[in-house]
Motif scaffolding. Sequence first.
Motif, mmCIF file in Angstrom:
data_model
loop_
_atom_site.group_PDB
_atom_site.id
_atom_site.type_symbol
_atom_site.label_atom_id
_atom_site.label_comp_id
_atom_site.label_asym_id
_atom_site.label_seq_id
_atom_site.Cartn_x
_atom_site.Cartn_y
_atom_site.Cartn_z
ATOM 1 N N THR A 87 -45.902 -39.850 -59.303
ATOM 2 C CA THR A 87 -45.065 -40.985 -59.708
ATOM 3 C C THR A 87 -44.342 -41.636 -58.541
ATOM 4 O O THR A 87 -44.351 -42.864 -58.392
ATOM 5 C CB THR A 87 -44.029 -40.538 -60.763
ATOM 6 O OG1 THR A 87 -44.715 -39.969 -61.881
ATOM 7 C CG2 THR A 87 -43.183 -41.711 -61.222
ATOM 8 N N SER A 119 -45.604 -45.256 -55.878
ATOM 9 C CA SER A 119 -44.897 -46.467 -56.306
ATOM 10 C C SER A 119 -43.707 -46.826 -55.430
ATOM 11 O O SER A 119 -43.174 -47.929 -55.543
ATOM 12 C CB SER A 119 -44.415 -46.302 -57.755
ATOM 13 O OG SER A 119 -43.545 -45.191 -57.876
ATOM 14 N N THR A 138 -38.501 -48.967 -55.950
ATOM 15 C CA THR A 138 -39.719 -49.768 -56.099
ATOM 16 C C THR A 138 -39.600 -51.135 -55.436
ATOM 17 O O THR A 138 -40.553 -51.904 -55.474
ATOM 18 C CB THR A 138 -40.050 -49.979 -57.596
ATOM 19 O OG1 THR A 138 -38.905 -50.544 -58.254
ATOM 20 C CG2 THR A 138 -40.439 -48.673 -58.267
ATOM 21 N N THR A 162 -42.559 -56.676 -53.226
ATOM 22 C CA THR A 162 -41.949 -55.696 -54.125
ATOM 23 C C THR A 162 -40.589 -56.159 -54.662
ATOM 24 O O THR A 162 -40.059 -55.554 -55.593
ATOM 25 C CB THR A 162 -41.758 -54.340 -53.415
ATOM 26 O OG1 THR A 162 -40.740 -54.462 -52.403
ATOM 27 C CG2 THR A 162 -43.058 -53.858 -52.796
#
Length: 391
Positions: A13, A17, A334, A347
């Motif tokens: 995870t 990311s 993120t 981003t």
Amino acid sequence: MSLTQDLDTILDTVLPSDPSFRRIERAVMDDCISDARRRASEGSTEAFLLAAMRLLALPGNGHTRLIPNDGIQVLPLRFVSLGTAVRLMATALETEAPRGELVAVNGTPVGEIEAAAETFLAGTPQRKRVIGPILLAWPHALARLGFSAGEKTTAYRLKDDNGRITDLTVENGRTVPASKLYPRSEHGRADPAWKPGSLAEITDWQGMGLSIELPSFFDPDGRALPEAIAGAAKHVRTGPSRNLVIDVRGNTGGDFLKTLPLVDAICVDQSRRVAVLIDKFTFSAAVVFVAILRHRLGDRLTVIGEEMGDGFTFFAEGGLLDLPVSGAVVRYSTAFHDWENGTSDETTPPEIARHMVPAGKLTLDREWDETSTAGNEEGAFYRRVLTSLDD
């Protein structure tokens, strides 16, 4: 379930990311992953969590880190970094100990332990000083860093405000859940369970000006912060043109977008001078709030305090990830924020990018330490700051 599952959750995870990991050499990352996997396979939760802390600290981004508080036990002592010192602020389990500066642990000066712990702590040097004190009450961490006095006890040397030295020895088996003394969002206050009574506390100092305390921008229900900001903005707009003190010390962040009406209200009067109070417990959205004020007010803003916990360039957004086996939590990012140069990348969420401004490097106009605010319950500190703005 195995601790390896927690590690796999991080690898599946967080690393794919979180853009802050893109600049880390693969060999360095693989070395930390291998160490974390080995510790996980050995079945020691504390050893695994320290290894995971080291892995997640690699980007030097304080928004990305492992928060061990819910997964470990610590000695019943609450240490907090204030000014340039670490201080004992509270105890648990009816532990008797004088409040004051921590001088040494197991005979080793605190500064030496802090230096050895740096690779396990994420973020700027100031953020490391905020999140690092938990290690001083964590027997396993002290042993891992090489500063254990043995399996049975930990010895602390403390100095009170009068310079008196006290030696305190605590049995290592006498522990409490770390979350009881160390909150996830460390605010630096003596009471770890402290919560703000108001999100915007306004005081009129009898013609000298106004102070506005903004202790937090977190707003779980989505209503309290807009209401508080609207009230503060109305007070600033409708009152006489007077100087302001804006206090964001201990403000660990939240949603800066909801604070923009107050920024507009503060900046509309070109004759007003403003001071903003900051400290190492000022993070994230509160940093953005300061950046926008700096950009819009220019020389009319006086910055007082110490360096904040985040700089003007950082990674944020993202979320929290619960690790079910160890009980710890991972904070990951993120999105890229660059409030120093006013730049964004793919981003950065559009709603943030459209407000991004080039605030430049933040420099302090005046420094302070924790003794500067003594007696502030009567507003002495705020009044001194307001008076100084006219000098």
